[in-house]
Design a protein around this motif. Structure first.
Motif, short mmCIF file in Angstrom:
data_model
loop_
_atom_site.label_atom_id
_atom_site.label_comp_id
_atom_site.label_asym_id
_atom_site.label_seq_id
_atom_site.Cartn_x
_atom_site.Cartn_y
_atom_site.Cartn_z
N GLY A 1 0.82 -1.20 0.00
CA GLY A 1 0.00 0.00 0.00
C GLY A 1 0.85 1.25 0.00
O GLY A 1 1.98 1.25 0.49
N SER A 2 0.32 2.30 -0.60
CA SER A 2 0.95 3.62 -0.50
C SER A 2 -0.17 4.63 -0.34
O SER A 2 -1.25 4.47 -0.90
N ALA A 3 0.08 5.65 0.48
CA ALA A 3 -0.97 6.62 0.80
C ALA A 3 -0.46 8.03 0.58
O ALA A 3 0.59 8.42 1.12
N GLU A 4 -1.20 8.79 -0.23
CA GLU A 4 -0.85 10.18 -0.48
C GLU A 4 -1.18 11.01 0.76
O GLU A 4 -2.24 10.87 1.36
N VAL A 5 -0.25 11.86 1.15
CA VAL A 5 -0.44 12.72 2.32
C VAL A 5 -0.15 14.16 1.93
O VAL A 5 0.89 14.45 1.33
N ASP A 6 -1.08 15.06 2.25
CA ASP A 6 -0.89 16.47 1.92
C ASP A 6 0.40 17.00 2.53
O ASP A 6 0.71 16.75 3.70
N GLY A 7 1.16 17.72 1.73
CA GLY A 7 2.38 18.34 2.23
C GLY A 7 3.61 17.47 2.13
O GLY A 7 4.72 17.93 2.40
N GLN A 8 3.45 16.19 1.78
CA GLN A 8 4.59 15.29 1.62
C GLN A 8 4.89 15.07 0.14
O GLN A 8 3.98 14.89 -0.67
N GLN A 9 6.17 15.06 -0.18
CA GLN A 9 6.57 14.86 -1.57
C GLN A 9 6.45 13.41 -1.98
O GLN A 9 6.25 13.10 -3.15
N VAL A 10 6.61 12.49 -1.00
CA VAL A 10 6.48 11.07 -1.32
C VAL A 10 5.33 10.49 -0.50
O VAL A 10 4.96 11.02 0.56
N SER A 11 4.77 9.41 -0.99
CA SER A 11 3.66 8.75 -0.29
C SER A 11 4.18 8.03 0.95
O SER A 11 5.35 7.65 1.03
N ASN A 12 3.28 7.82 1.91
CA ASN A 12 3.60 6.92 3.01
C ASN A 12 3.59 5.50 2.48
O ASN A 12 2.71 5.13 1.70
N SER A 13 4.54 4.72 2.90
CA SER A 13 4.66 3.34 2.43
C SER A 13 4.08 2.38 3.46
O SER A 13 4.41 2.46 4.65
N TRP A 14 3.19 1.48 3.01
CA TRP A 14 2.56 0.49 3.88
C TRP A 14 2.78 -0.91 3.34
O TRP A 14 2.87 -1.12 2.13
N PHE A 15 2.85 -1.87 4.25
CA PHE A 15 3.01 -3.27 3.83
C PHE A 15 2.53 -4.14 4.97
O PHE A 15 2.83 -3.88 6.14
N THR A 16 1.77 -5.17 4.63
CA THR A 16 1.37 -6.14 5.64
C THR A 16 1.50 -7.53 5.04
O THR A 16 1.27 -7.73 3.84
N GLY A 17 1.92 -8.47 5.87
CA GLY A 17 2.12 -9.83 5.36
C GLY A 17 2.09 -10.85 6.47
O GLY A 17 2.01 -10.51 7.66
N THR B 1 6.00 3.53 6.89
CA THR B 1 7.09 4.49 6.95
C THR B 1 6.72 5.71 6.14
O THR B 1 6.06 5.60 5.10
N GLU B 2 7.12 6.86 6.63
CA GLU B 2 6.85 8.11 5.93
C GLU B 2 7.92 8.42 4.90
O GLU B 2 7.91 9.47 4.29
N GLU B 3 8.85 7.50 4.73
CA GLU B 3 9.88 7.64 3.71
C GLU B 3 9.84 6.42 2.80
O GLU B 3 9.76 5.29 3.27
N GLY B 4 9.87 6.62 1.51
CA GLY B 4 10.03 5.48 0.63
C GLY B 4 8.99 5.24 -0.42
O GLY B 4 9.19 4.41 -1.30
N GLY B 5 7.84 5.94 -0.39
CA GLY B 5 6.89 5.81 -1.48
C GLY B 5 6.09 4.53 -1.46
O GLY B 5 5.33 4.28 -0.54
N HIS B 6 6.24 3.69 -2.47
CA HIS B 6 5.41 2.49 -2.63
C HIS B 6 5.70 1.48 -1.53
O HIS B 6 6.82 1.36 -1.03
N GLY B 7 4.63 0.72 -1.18
CA GLY B 7 4.73 -0.21 -0.06
C GLY B 7 5.83 -1.24 -0.18
O GLY B 7 6.54 -1.53 0.79
N GLY B 8 5.97 -1.81 -1.35
CA GLY B 8 6.99 -2.84 -1.53
C GLY B 8 8.41 -2.32 -1.45
O GLY B 8 9.35 -3.08 -1.19
N ASP B 9 8.57 -1.02 -1.65
CA ASP B 9 9.91 -0.44 -1.68
C ASP B 9 10.50 -0.17 -0.30
O ASP B 9 11.70 -0.25 -0.10
N ALA B 10 9.67 0.21 0.66
CA ALA B 10 10.17 0.64 1.96
C ALA B 10 9.61 -0.18 3.10
O ALA B 10 10.34 -0.87 3.82
N ALA B 11 8.30 -0.11 3.30
CA ALA B 11 7.70 -0.88 4.39
C ALA B 11 7.84 -2.38 4.15
O ALA B 11 7.93 -3.16 5.11
N GLY B 12 7.88 -2.80 2.88
CA GLY B 12 8.01 -4.22 2.55
C GLY B 12 9.24 -4.88 3.16
O GLY B 12 9.13 -5.92 3.82
N PRO B 13 10.43 -4.32 2.95
CA PRO B 13 11.62 -4.92 3.55
C PRO B 13 11.58 -4.97 5.08
O PRO B 13 12.15 -5.88 5.68
#
Length: 540
Positions: free
Chosen positions: A491-507, A518-530
């Motif tokens: 998952g990724s979530a757009e947040v007002d005022g942030q240049q990149v999306s919040n990154s979400w991942f569940t498994g 994480t508020e850094e990293g954009g797409h879920g698989g890229d940041a929260a995934g690891p």
């Protein structure tokens, strides 16, 4: 003639005394009017206190304080009511005696001093030594030199409405241990610190320990006492938690990959929290208390809603067009996602196609309340969780208009945190909602939240779709190398005022479900995934 000369001489001497002799003359003049007849001697002094006044006032104040004469000491301040209370408590509540005060050299009207005393309580005594300072000012109404009253006069760390108290510790020390008996400390697991502090405050008196004896500052806002001196150590009680030391160690290491990151792992078969970690610039437990839009991880609940209401099924239709319009608002997919008008729900789920879910939420019998009821009744979202510490249990409000569509893909007004999403995954793969918790409810007889969970057929389809996502879909890269029973959702979530999306991942892997944000990293698989994958590696 001689008589007249005498009068003139006395008058001249009087004038000289008043005009040039300063503090000594002031005392002499005051003495002349001690008969109560009034006159020049009653004039109120003004201006800064003199060196002699500063010395005499502070000396008198220290002498009264040392003797334990709170009333006399307070009378030499410009707020004798407040001063007398705190000075009296110094002996009665704080149990401080044998006070010796050594003043230092004054700087202007400020007098530094050193206090040496003894704290005694219940047969235990210890020396107390500290430094502080006071300032002498001119009394507004009296013109007298007075101590400018501040709580810090009594002890330098005291602030308004603080109190000094000696007695048994409010909460005995606790030794928190993991599910296998290993000791958990904030030194070894730094991000667990705020959680351990919260557990200590809430369960210190239930863990079987004995309190120590301390001199503390009690604060008026119910914040924890500030310990100043320990007269006797207590015996730590043992608090059994649900944490897994190995999973916690993996979580601590994983969140360091990205700033402003949080992760939670739970045991789906029981609801026990196995790990909670935060990498933040503050002490906020965002893993449990965060309130962020969860992005496409929300599609687990939305897919369940579609299946439960007979709109479609895992292998049923869920077309994925380039865009979808809902009540005047246009929704699109991630860049470079190929449209697929013949897609199944499983295909749109594993690719995380937004438009497929937007198109389906208008189908009958779905209403504005359907997603809310699914989240609440099936997944326990918003059901007042009692984890053992403060937590936010998710929010999926019933809304109309564009936000109804946005909610379905984890934007709009939906709010979640990693604890909520780890629980959502646990419910999705087992079919049963088991409220997450950190300490056994038997410890304090609290009642855990309940929900009816999912039909077997729905849970089976959700688990299969998450498996496909972990092996062939958007979560495949992050989950690569993990074996066993695995599944995931990005998952990724757009947040007002942030240049990149919040990154979400569940498994999940075997009997562990985890979620990260994480508020850094954009797409879920890229940041929260690891982060999640690293924690799942600790699953047996």
């Amino acid at each position: 003639m001689a008589k007249g000369v005498k009068v003139a001489v006395v008058s001249t001497v009087f004038a000289v005394m008043v005009g040039g002799a300063g503090y000594g003359a002031y005392n002499f003049v005051s003495a002349l009017s001690d008969d109560g007849s009034g006159g020049v001697g009653d004039a109120k002094r003004s201006g800064p206190p003199t060196e002699d006044e500063i010395k005499e006032t502070s000396k008198g104040f220290f002498a009264a304080w040392q003797k334990g004469d709170a009333a006399s000491a307070a009378a030499l301040t410009n707020n004798n009511t407040a001063a007398e209370v705190l000075l009296a408590d110094y002996g009665t509540d704080a149990h401080i005696g044998h006070v010796r005060i050594t003043p230092g050299r004054a700087t202007g009207a400020t007098v530094p001093y050193r206090v040496k005393a003894t704290v005694s309580y219940d047969g235990k005594s210890k020396p107390l030594a500290y430094s502080s300072k006071l300032t002498v000012v001119r009394g507004v109404t009296t013109g007298k030199a007075l101590v400018d009253w501040q709580p810090s006069v009594v002890y330098p760390k005291l602030q308004r409405d603080d109190r000094l108290v000696t007695g048994e510790s409010a909460n005995p020390a606790i030794e928190a241990v993991d599910r296998g008996g290993k000791v958990l400390t904030k030194e070894k697991y730094p991000s667990l610190g705020p959680v351990l502090d919260a557990l200590r405050e809430k369960y210190g008196d239930k863990a079987g320990g004995t309190p120590g004896i301390e001199l503390v500052i009690k604060h008026p806002d119910q914040s924890p006492d500030t310990s100043l001196l320990t007269l006797a150590e207590g015996r730590a009680g043992k608090l059994q938690t649900t944490i897994s030391a190995s999973a916690q160690a993996a979580a601590e290491k994983a969140v360091k990959l990205y700033g402003q990151s949080s992760v939670v792992a739970v045991k789906p078969s029981t609801g026990e929290v196995l790990a909670v970690a935060n990498n933040r610039t503050d002490a906020f437990n965002a893993a449990f208390e965060g309130t962020k839009a969860p992005g496409s991880t929300m599609k687990i609940i939305t897919a369940a809603m579609l299946i439960d209401n007979g709109v479609t099924s895992m292998n049923g239709p869920a077309p994925c067009p380039p865009e979808a319009v809902w009540q005047g608002q246009t929704f699109k997919n991630l860049t470079n996602m190929k449209p697929n008008e013949g897609a199944s729900l499983a295909n749109s789920f594993m690719r995380s196609c937004n438009t497929a879910f937007i198109k389906l939420i208008d189908e009958k019998p779905l209403t504005d309340e359907s997603l809310t009821l699914e989240a609440q009744n099936r997944f326990g979202i918003g059901e007042d969780w009692k984890t053992g510490v403060v937590s936010f249990d998710g929010k999926v409000p019933a809304v109309s208009g564009p936000d109804r569509a946005a909610n379905a893909i984890g934007q709009g007004q939906v709010q979640m945190n990693p604890l909520n999403m780890a629980s959502v995954t646990a419910t999705a793969i087992t079919g049963a909602f088991r409220q997450p918790y950190l300490v056994s409810p038997k410890l304090d007889d609290r009642e855990l939240a309940t929900a009816k969970g999912l039909p077997y057929n729905t849970a089976s389809q959700l688990k299969q779709m998450m498996k496909l996502t972990a092996t062939q879909g958007t979560a495949a890269t992050a989950m690569a190398g993990l074996h066993g029973d695995i599944g995931a959702k990005t998952g990724s979530a757009e947040v007002d005022g942030q240049q990149v999306s919040n990154s979400w991942f569940t498994g999940f892997r075997n009997d562990m479900a985890a979620a990260a944000m994480t508020e850094e990293g954009g797409h879920g698989g890229d940041a929260a995934g690891p982060i999640v994958a690293a924690v799942l590696r600790a699953a047996g």
